[in-house]
Enzyme design. Structure first.
Site, PDB file in Angstrom:
ATOM      1  N   ASP A 114       2.453  13.311 -35.573  1.00 19.11           N
ATOM      2  CA  ASP A 114       2.118  12.271 -34.597  1.00 19.11           C
ATOM      3  C   ASP A 114       0.671  12.455 -34.145  1.00 19.11           C
ATOM      4  O   ASP A 114       0.110  13.556 -34.223  1.00 19.11           O
ATOM      5  CB  ASP A 114       3.023  12.383 -33.359  1.00 19.11           C
ATOM      6  CG  ASP A 114       4.475  12.068 -33.687  1.00 19.11           C
ATOM      7  OD1 ASP A 114       4.723  11.434 -34.731  1.00 19.11           O
ATOM      8  OD2 ASP A 114       5.343  12.472 -32.892  1.00 19.11           O
TER       9      ASP A 114
HETATM   10  N1  URA Z   1       8.329  15.780 -34.803  1.00 16.31           N
HETATM   11  C1  URA Z   1       7.713  14.991 -33.881  1.00 16.31           C
HETATM   12  O1  URA Z   1       8.346  14.497 -32.958  1.00 16.31           O
HETATM   13  N2  URA Z   1       6.398  14.758 -34.036  1.00 16.31           N
HETATM   14  C2  URA Z   1       5.649  15.305 -35.016  1.00 16.31           C
HETATM   15  O2  URA Z   1       4.442  15.078 -35.083  1.00 16.31           O
HETATM   16  C3  URA Z   1       6.308  16.126 -35.959  1.00 16.31           C
HETATM   17  C4  URA Z   1       7.647  16.344 -35.830  1.00 16.31           C
END
Ligand code: URA
Length: 238
Positions: free
Chosen positions: A102
């Site tokens: 993310d």
């Molecule tokens: N899980 C999440 O919620 N975000 C990420 O970036 C990776 C795994």
């Protein structure tokens, strides 16, 4: 890269001629006859010979990046900076991140120009483990460990595979933990913690399969794979 692209780059051969050389056992990968023009190969990691001649080629790149918060895990974006913007503009051709974090997540991302590698590393049948360091805004206890182990069910009834939660510190308003998962659902870690009643306030990937984030890399820094990491990649080649 695919064996056919490597052979085309180094020899003046048609696809038909390449196939003939392969079927007659004259193309060897680490002394074993190649099986197909689409074999994923890299002469930096494997010894590749065609009619006894070894191919030297170091055009394939592998970097370990400590992704900073604020960048998106993509090659280009119309509006937002991407992880590829961290790299020298002259050397970015073909570079892409393997998998996604993310925008606000930090940590380990593998950046490469080896096209087939991403598919191999992300293929769900590989069950590649991913380990995250997590901070949340509430308490964690043994019941959370058990629920992660049993497989968290999201509010939309999606069931996660068993995950390993290790609590490092817990208090009513702040806890730290590590989590190991073996799949990659959208926002998986954040959703898993929401299901046990806490919100993720900081998330960092510290391991992807056997690749461990180099602790000397500050957010935004990257380095080429070392020889140990290159050897680890071998299992993802044909
Ligand atoms: N899980 C999440 O919620 N975000 C990420 O970036 C990776 C795994």
């Amino acid at each position: 890269m695919r064996l056919e692209h490597l052979m085309m780059k180094h020899f003046d051969l048609s696809r038909k001629q390449m196939k003939k050389l392969i079927s007659s056992g004259e193309v060897l990968i680490d002394s074993i006859p190649a099986t197909h023009v689409s074999n994923n190969v890299d002469p930096q990691i494997q010894v590749i010979t065609v009619q006894g001649k070894q191919i030297e080629d170091s055009s394939q790149k592998y970097f370990m990046l400590n992704k900073p918060s604020g960048l998106i895990s993509a090659t280009i974006d119309e509006h937002l900076p991407t992880v590829i913007d961290l790299f020298n503009k002259e050397n970015v051709e073909g570079l892409y991140p393997i998998g996604r974090l993310d925008r606000d997540t930090e940590g380990l991302l593998i950046i490469t120009n080896n096209g087939p590698l991403g598919y191999r590393l992300l293929n769900p049948v590989q069950h590649t483990e991913k380990e995250y360091y997590v901070e949340v805004n509430g308490p964690l206890d043994s019941s959370c460990i058990q629920r992660f182990h049993d497989g968290i069910m999201f509010y939309d009834r999606t069931i996660c595979k068993s995950a390993k939660l290790s609590i490092l510190e817990s208090s009513p308003s702040f806890s730290k933990a590590t989590v190991v998962i073996s799949e990659g659902k959208f926002h998986q870690i954040k959703k898993m913690f929401l299901c046990v009643g806490v919100k993720v306030t900081f998330l960092k990937r510290i391991r992807f399969g056997e690749f461990v984030l180099d602790s000397s890399l500050a957010p935004g820094e990257y380095r080429p794979f070392n020889s140990f990491e290159l050897q680890l990649l071998k299992q993802y080649f044909d």
